[in-house]
Write an enzyme that holds these catalytic residues in place. Structure first.
Site, PDB file in Angstrom:
ATOM      1  N   GLU A   1      34.516  -1.120  26.017  1.00 39.46           N
ATOM      2  CA  GLU A   1      32.976  -0.406  25.420  1.00 39.46           C
ATOM      3  C   GLU A   1      31.897  -1.406  25.625  1.00 39.46           C
ATOM      4  O   GLU A   1      31.841  -2.786  25.003  1.00 39.46           O
ATOM      5  CB  GLU A   1      32.944  -0.411  23.858  1.00 39.46           C
ATOM      6  CG  GLU A   1      31.413   0.324  23.423  1.00 39.46           C
ATOM      7  CD  GLU A   1      31.487   0.398  22.189  1.00 39.46           C
ATOM      8  OE1 GLU A   1      32.106  -0.210  20.960  1.00 39.46           O
ATOM      9  OE2 GLU A   1      30.577   1.648  21.460  1.00 39.46           O
TER      10      GLU A   1
ATOM     11  N   SER B   1      31.366  -1.062  15.662  1.00 47.70           N
ATOM     12  CA  SER B   1      32.855  -1.352  16.587  1.00 47.70           C
ATOM     13  C   SER B   1      34.321  -0.884  15.485  1.00 47.70           C
ATOM     14  O   SER B   1      34.656  -0.635  14.784  1.00 47.70           O
ATOM     15  CB  SER B   1      33.005  -2.456  17.604  1.00 47.70           C
ATOM     16  OG  SER B   1      33.520  -4.028  16.004  1.00 47.70           O
TER      17      SER B   1
ATOM     18  N   GLU C   1      23.488  -8.048   9.498  1.00 51.08           N
ATOM     19  CA  GLU C   1      22.967  -8.437   9.639  1.00 51.08           C
ATOM     20  C   GLU C   1      21.670  -9.225  10.415  1.00 51.08           C
ATOM     21  O   GLU C   1      20.816 -10.077  10.711  1.00 51.08           O
ATOM     22  CB  GLU C   1      23.784 -10.077   9.293  1.00 51.08           C
ATOM     23  CG  GLU C   1      24.698 -10.854  10.020  1.00 51.08           C
ATOM     24  CD  GLU C   1      25.702  -9.760  10.058  1.00 51.08           C
ATOM     25  OE1 GLU C   1      25.604  -8.379  10.160  1.00 51.08           O
ATOM     26  OE2 GLU C   1      27.232 -10.029  11.050  1.00 51.08           O
TER      27      GLU C   1
ATOM     28  N   CYS D   1      26.147   5.085  20.676  1.00 48.16           N
ATOM     29  CA  CYS D   1      27.703   5.102  20.603  1.00 48.16           C
ATOM     30  C   CYS D   1      27.406   5.699  21.293  1.00 48.16           C
ATOM     31  O   CYS D   1      28.850   6.992  21.752  1.00 48.16           O
ATOM     32  CB  CYS D   1      27.776   4.961  19.453  1.00 48.16           C
ATOM     33  SG  CYS D   1      27.391   6.845  17.864  1.00 48.16           S
TER      34      CYS D   1
HETATM   35  P1  NAD Z   1      30.255  -4.471  14.237  1.00 41.02           P
HETATM   36  O1  NAD Z   1      30.753  -3.861  14.214  1.00 41.02           O
HETATM   37  O2  NAD Z   1      30.077  -5.716  15.064  1.00 41.02           O
HETATM   38  O3  NAD Z   1      29.352  -4.613  13.033  1.00 41.02           O
HETATM   39  C1  NAD Z   1      29.553  -3.604  11.920  1.00 41.02           C
HETATM   40  C2  NAD Z   1      29.399  -4.051  10.423  1.00 41.02           C
HETATM   41  O4  NAD Z   1      30.238  -4.429  10.227  1.00 41.02           O
HETATM   42  C3  NAD Z   1      27.943  -4.311  10.724  1.00 41.02           C
HETATM   43  O5  NAD Z   1      27.590  -4.257   9.443  1.00 41.02           O
HETATM   44  C4  NAD Z   1      29.204  -6.012  10.374  1.00 41.02           C
HETATM   45  O6  NAD Z   1      28.229  -6.877   9.578  1.00 41.02           O
HETATM   46  C5  NAD Z   1      29.982  -5.547   9.733  1.00 41.02           C
HETATM   47  N1  NAD Z   1      31.028  -6.751  10.567  1.00 41.02           N
HETATM   48  C6  NAD Z   1      31.354  -7.289  11.586  1.00 41.02           C
HETATM   49  N2  NAD Z   1      32.072  -8.100  11.605  1.00 41.02           N
HETATM   50  C7  NAD Z   1      32.812  -8.020  10.360  1.00 41.02           C
HETATM   51  C8  NAD Z   1      34.452  -8.464  10.145  1.00 41.02           C
HETATM   52  N3  NAD Z   1      34.798  -9.152  10.975  1.00 41.02           N
HETATM   53  N4  NAD Z   1      34.521  -7.657   9.290  1.00 41.02           N
HETATM   54  C9  NAD Z   1      33.754  -6.959   8.133  1.00 41.02           C
HETATM   55  N5  NAD Z   1      32.734  -6.323   8.746  1.00 41.02           N
HETATM   56  C10 NAD Z   1      32.023  -6.875   9.939  1.00 41.02           C
HETATM   57  O7  NAD Z   1      29.393  -3.209  15.409  1.00 41.02           O
HETATM   58  P2  NAD Z   1      27.798  -3.523  15.426  1.00 41.02           P
HETATM   59  O8  NAD Z   1      28.067  -4.568  16.990  1.00 41.02           O
HETATM   60  O9  NAD Z   1      26.745  -4.277  14.640  1.00 41.02           O
HETATM   61  O10 NAD Z   1      27.903  -2.432  15.645  1.00 41.02           O
HETATM   62  C11 NAD Z   1      27.780  -1.714  17.487  1.00 41.02           C
HETATM   63  C12 NAD Z   1      29.167  -0.651  17.440  1.00 41.02           C
HETATM   64  O11 NAD Z   1      28.832   0.162  15.883  1.00 41.02           O
HETATM   65  C13 NAD Z   1      30.057  -0.314  18.548  1.00 41.02           C
HETATM   66  O12 NAD Z   1      31.168  -0.350  18.521  1.00 41.02           O
HETATM   67  C14 NAD Z   1      29.472   0.727  18.897  1.00 41.02           C
HETATM   68  O13 NAD Z   1      29.750   1.715  18.934  1.00 41.02           O
HETATM   69  C15 NAD Z   1      28.990   1.263  17.123  1.00 41.02           C
HETATM   70  N6  NAD Z   1      28.666   2.401  16.494  1.00 41.02           N
HETATM   71  C16 NAD Z   1      29.315   3.629  16.445  1.00 41.02           C
HETATM   72  C17 NAD Z   1      28.415   5.004  16.255  1.00 41.02           C
HETATM   73  C18 NAD Z   1      29.620   6.256  15.849  1.00 41.02           C
HETATM   74  O14 NAD Z   1      29.051   6.798  15.337  1.00 41.02           O
HETATM   75  N7  NAD Z   1      30.945   6.170  15.617  1.00 41.02           N
HETATM   76  C19 NAD Z   1      26.983   4.550  15.410  1.00 41.02           C
HETATM   77  C20 NAD Z   1      26.406   3.391  16.421  1.00 41.02           C
HETATM   78  C21 NAD Z   1      27.572   1.991  16.581  1.00 41.02           C
END
Ligand code: NAD
Length: 497
Positions: free
Chosen positions: A382, A227, A177, A282
């Site tokens: 992280e 995450s 979002e 990431c």
């Molecule tokens: P995030 O976990 O906050 O959000 C990811 C998705 O989950 C979003 O679409 C968000 O709307 C949704 N979300 C958030 N809170 C939620 C909840 N409580 N319940 C259900 N859905 C929820 O991650 P972010 O801050 O958008 O992205 C950064 C993170 O993503 C970092 O930890 C990074 O390492 C990771 N990442 C990992 C890779 C990989 O390939 N392993 C690649 C890119 C990013």
């Protein structure tokens, strides 16, 4: 440009009249530029219905026609990627050249998926028993969901949807979002490329939309990136609801520098890998592990380079943009304060920097800590910001033990001129993606992307052979065409002959 970014359902924009919304900011200016609709479970149900209705027609569309649409999508994307990159920079903050590069890396997966006819080819065996033939096919799953993070608004969804669509599935993408516009832009491009309505849908939203997708009975699989705590939750909830799930989580990536390494190359790459996209990758290098007596010289070279970086609005001429939100900035500066409190040496402080942008932007400059130990919060968490750590060890074995003790296992690299050290490292290290003199070893599209341990829940990595397998399921057909007389009654288990 939208004032409220809508969903994209069944080939058209959609926003419910009583929708909840969230604010979307321009991180370089620190101002709200638009809102985004947050889907209710009813909105998600509409998207799933559209994807379910579109599925039989798309599954039965010939490989030739599906591939032709993919090629058109690839051509349009290639022509217009500067437009998409500008949208990404406006909502994420990364510099324009980096946004363009992320689209190009995503495009590689589209190009891989253009070969779908070869990738889903089955096998055929004639006369496995007398007059009996067997063949296998890889069939699509049905409506599949992709839930993506903020840090790659285009590339991460593109790790999944080109292959999902090429294989005959229908897709619902739920982007972050914080950066919603890229997904809707991509949906329009698919429509222009001739993809039938309902095959690619976008629902914008938060946890409400995610939970609705995880529990909807018609969603067959979940591809999640975000995450680690949320990845674990998505994996457990989606699996409990009978779905195939791949959930990619967070990371803490180590770059091991051996005493014989080219220290200028290592320092350049530590800075590129640590501060590119303001550390919001990431696969970012987060910890440099300096082996042996080179630590002082390496730290000095990294510090010099970190100090030379220009931080500013990603639309201007600079090296590094802002963090994505004010909350991210607060988190990262809080972690920097904790590093000082816990006794790490702050070599370069990014909290007070001058930037080429309004002072309201969410900026933290390149930050370097030396003499970090594994009990410090800056190491155990992280950071996801432009903060690079140096840990000093005496031997390669000590470095390997350090990396393997970390709960994450996404990416790592070794810098050395010694083939034996590199070989021992790649053999013993418990990490999914390994670089040798390469700081950010993101595999090309025809290999699969994914970490080990807490960096990935599920069996399948993204794209490459794993991606094709994830978005299809095997069916094996055993057939015969009777030549006349019946076979007679025989209740025994059939034996081939
Ligand atoms: P995030 O976990 O906050 O959000 C990811 C998705 O989950 C979003 O679409 C968000 O709307 C949704 N979300 C958030 N809170 C939620 C909840 N409580 N319940 C259900 N859905 C929820 O991650 P972010 O801050 O958008 O992205 C950064 C993170 O993503 C970092 O930890 C990074 O390492 C990771 N990442 C990992 C890779 C990989 O390939 N392993 C690649 C890119 C990013």
């Amino acid at each position: 440009m939208y004032t409220t970014v809508p969903h994209w359902i069944d080939g058209a924009e959609y926003t419910a009249t009583d929708t909840r919304t969230a604010e979307v900011t321009d991180p370089a200016e620190g101002v709200v530029t638009r809102n985004v609709a947050l889907a209710s479970s009813g909105d998600v149900a509409l998207a799933v219905q559209a994807a379910t209705d579109a599925f039989p027609g798309w599954r039965d569309t010939s490989l030739a026609k599906r591939t032709a649409i993919l090629f058109r999508f690839r051509e349009l994307l290639n022509e217009r990627k500067p437009e998409l990159a500008a949208l990404i920079t406006a909502e994420h903050g990364k510099i324009l050249s980096d946004a363009l590069a992320e689209v190009s890396r995503g495009q590689e997966v589209v190009e891989f998926a253009c070969g779908i006819a070869q990738l889903v080819k089955g096998e055929f065996s004639e006369n496995v028993s007398t007059n009996v033939d067997v063949h296998s096919v890889r069939a699509p799953l049905g409506p599949v969901a992709i839930i993506s993070p903020f840090n790659f608004p285009a590339m991460v969804p593109m790790w999944f949807f080109p292959i999902a669509i090429a294989a005959g599935n229908t897709v619902i993408l739920k982007p972050s979002e914080k950066v919603p516009s890229a997904a809707v832009w991509i949906a329009r491009l698919w429509a222009e490329a001739g993809l039938p309505d309902g095959v690619f849908n976008v629902v914008n939203g938060d946890k409400v939309a995610v939970d609705a997708l995880l529990t909807h009975p018609d969603i067959k699989s979940i591809s999640f990136v975000g995450s680690t705590p949320i990845a674990r939750y998505v994996y457990e909830t989606g699996s409990a609801h009978g779905k195939r799930v791949q959930a990619l989580g967070g990371a803490k990536n180590h770059m091991v520098v051996m005493p014989d390494a080219d220290l200028d190359l290592a320092a350049d790459e530590a800075v590129n890998g640590g501060f590119g996209s303001a550390g919001e990758r990431c696969m970012a290098v987060s910890t440099v592990v300096a082996v042996g007596p080179i630590a002082d010289r390496l730290a000095e070279k990294i510090a010099q380079r970190a100090r030379s970086l220009r931080t500013g609005d990603g639309r201007r001429d600079c090296d590094m943009g802002p963090l994505v939100t004010a909350a991210s900035k607060e988190r990262v500066t809080g972690l920097i304060a904790s590093g000082i409190e816990q006794g790490a040496t702050l070599v370069v402080d990014g909290r007070e920097i001058s930037v080429d942008a309004p002072s309201t932007g969410f900026f933290v400059g390149p930050t370097l800590f030396d003499h970090v130990t594994t009990d410090m919060k800056i190491y155990t968490e992280e950071i996801f910001g432009p903060v690079l750590l140096i840990i000093r060890v005496d031997t390669l074995q000590e470095a390997i033990r350090l990396v393997n003790s970390n709960p994450y296992g996404n990416g790592t690299s070794i810098f050395t001129g010694d083939g034996r050290a590199a070989r021992a490292f790649q053999n013993e290290i418990e990490v999914g993606m390994v670089g040798v003199n390469v700081p950010v070893p993101v595999p090309v599209a025809y290999y699969s992307f994914g970490g080990w341990k807490d960096s990935l829940f599920g069996d399948s990595h993204a794209h490459g052979a794993d991606g094709v397998k994830f978005f299809t399921r095997a069916r094996v057909v055993t057939s015969r065409w009777p030549l006349g007389a019946g076979t007679g009654i025989n209740l025994g288990f059939p034996v081939n002959g």
